[in-house]
Design an enzyme around this catalytic site. Sequence first.
Site, PDB file in Angstrom:
ATOM      1  N   LEU A  63    -114.453  18.228 -88.308  1.00  0.00           N
ATOM      2  CA  LEU A  63    -115.442  17.620 -87.307  1.00  0.00           C
ATOM      3  C   LEU A  63    -116.434  18.476 -87.321  1.00  0.00           C
ATOM      4  O   LEU A  63    -116.686  19.585 -87.540  1.00  0.00           O
ATOM      5  CB  LEU A  63    -114.670  17.806 -85.694  1.00  0.00           C
ATOM      6  CG  LEU A  63    -113.334  16.848 -85.529  1.00  0.00           C
ATOM      7  CD1 LEU A  63    -112.870  17.359 -83.917  1.00  0.00           C
ATOM      8  CD2 LEU A  63    -113.782  15.543 -85.531  1.00  0.00           C
ATOM      9  N   ASP A  64    -117.615  17.812 -87.028  1.00  0.00           N
ATOM     10  CA  ASP A  64    -118.868  18.528 -86.978  1.00  0.00           C
ATOM     11  C   ASP A  64    -119.034  19.652 -85.877  1.00  0.00           C
ATOM     12  O   ASP A  64    -118.341  19.634 -85.193  1.00  0.00           O
ATOM     13  CB  ASP A  64    -120.137  17.548 -86.497  1.00  0.00           C
ATOM     14  CG  ASP A  64    -120.340  16.407 -87.608  1.00  0.00           C
ATOM     15  OD1 ASP A  64    -119.810  16.747 -88.893  1.00  0.00           O
ATOM     16  OD2 ASP A  64    -121.168  15.341 -87.365  1.00  0.00           O
ATOM     17  N   TYR A  65    -119.657  20.709 -86.134  1.00  0.00           N
ATOM     18  CA  TYR A  65    -119.937  21.888 -85.248  1.00  0.00           C
ATOM     19  C   TYR A  65    -120.053  21.283 -83.966  1.00  0.00           C
ATOM     20  O   TYR A  65    -119.380  21.769 -82.924  1.00  0.00           O
ATOM     21  CB  TYR A  65    -120.962  22.581 -85.805  1.00  0.00           C
ATOM     22  CG  TYR A  65    -121.617  23.338 -84.819  1.00  0.00           C
ATOM     23  CD1 TYR A  65    -120.990  24.968 -84.849  1.00  0.00           C
ATOM     24  CD2 TYR A  65    -122.569  23.235 -84.096  1.00  0.00           C
ATOM     25  CE1 TYR A  65    -121.481  25.840 -83.936  1.00  0.00           C
ATOM     26  CE2 TYR A  65    -123.018  24.375 -83.185  1.00  0.00           C
ATOM     27  CZ  TYR A  65    -122.579  25.785 -83.057  1.00  0.00           C
ATOM     28  OH  TYR A  65    -122.954  26.796 -82.562  1.00  0.00           O
ATOM     29  N   THR A  67    -119.439  18.408 -82.377  1.00  0.00           N
ATOM     30  CA  THR A  67    -118.308  17.263 -81.890  1.00  0.00           C
ATOM     31  C   THR A  67    -117.223  18.045 -81.329  1.00  0.00           C
ATOM     32  O   THR A  67    -116.470  19.063 -82.041  1.00  0.00           O
ATOM     33  CB  THR A  67    -117.926  16.348 -83.065  1.00  0.00           C
ATOM     34  OG1 THR A  67    -119.279  15.792 -83.561  1.00  0.00           O
ATOM     35  CG2 THR A  67    -117.070  15.295 -82.563  1.00  0.00           C
ATOM     36  N   ARG A 175    -123.279   9.494 -86.608  1.00  0.00           N
ATOM     37  CA  ARG A 175    -124.449   9.818 -85.873  1.00  0.00           C
ATOM     38  C   ARG A 175    -125.704   9.149 -86.720  1.00  0.00           C
ATOM     39  O   ARG A 175    -126.447   8.788 -85.929  1.00  0.00           O
ATOM     40  CB  ARG A 175    -124.669  11.380 -86.210  1.00  0.00           C
ATOM     41  CG  ARG A 175    -123.674  12.420 -85.356  1.00  0.00           C
ATOM     42  CD  ARG A 175    -123.639  13.613 -85.783  1.00  0.00           C
ATOM     43  NE  ARG A 175    -124.630  14.476 -85.693  1.00  0.00           N
ATOM     44  CZ  ARG A 175    -124.904  15.533 -85.891  1.00  0.00           C
ATOM     45  NH1 ARG A 175    -123.766  16.282 -86.607  1.00  0.00           N
ATOM     46  NH2 ARG A 175    -125.794  16.477 -85.487  1.00  0.00           N
TER      47      ARG A 175
END
Length: 279
Positions: A63-65, A67, A175
């Site tokens: 997961l992105d930082y 998110t 995104r």
Amino acid sequence: MSDQLKILYRSKDVLVVDKNIDTKINSNDESINEVTVAKQLASYFPQLIDNTVEFGFRFAHRLDYATSGVLCIALNKTTAGTFQKCFSNRKILKHYLALVHGHLEDKCLFIDVPIGQSSIHTDIYRMCVSSSPHCIQPVKRCSTVAVRLETGLYDGAAASKLLLIPLTGRTHQLRVHCCHIGHRIIGDYMYSDRTDTQPPRMMLHSYRIHVPLKPQPLDITAPDYFMSETNPSWQATHVYTTYQEFCDSFYTQGPDNIALNLTDLSLKTVTVEEVKGVM
């Protein structure tokens, strides 16, 4: 950012956590005094550390930082291999919730737009749609289903709550696709060119994952943090469908997986030529 680790599920094979916002999964420089999921896991479950793998844990996906939400950790090599195989065969269902700028006019979009790395931005991980003249290394097909759940106001400005279903797994796919349709995710610092700083977080949340593990499938849902009761900045003024209503109407439960009935959705397809947002 909280250093508290929220556990959603644990068995002998799998651990599922609700990842905090603004938290790295791991860091290549462990000397830096920052909270990472790997450090949280090591603190909470020192007995589960596997010194044969980097960072001590087998993260089944990323997961992105910025998110939050469902994040799975395989607790043994066999389960990690099963996750990898399921991802490769696209047998895993992943659902995200997002609050985006503006009111989405369409009830359901099929966003079929390849993305690649951007060559001009200072953010090294920034991506862009493949039609951009600055796009390098364009990937193959990149597809997302976007479902309008609600419209309303976020801090007094028009906003929509979306269910985002990635059908492929590319870096920053959701995104970039939201930017492409002209509805950037609220609080997305990178894709607002570092201007969307007022919200306390990026409004993208990993809500549910379904993995056809044996003998029992793994089906985990995180709390919904984008509700007016818990997030007063968001006020829904029109509810088009609930998450459960959508799943009941357009998913078929099979013996090994849950299948989305795309033919029943009356999808409007967005392609690379239909550029609404600015990347």
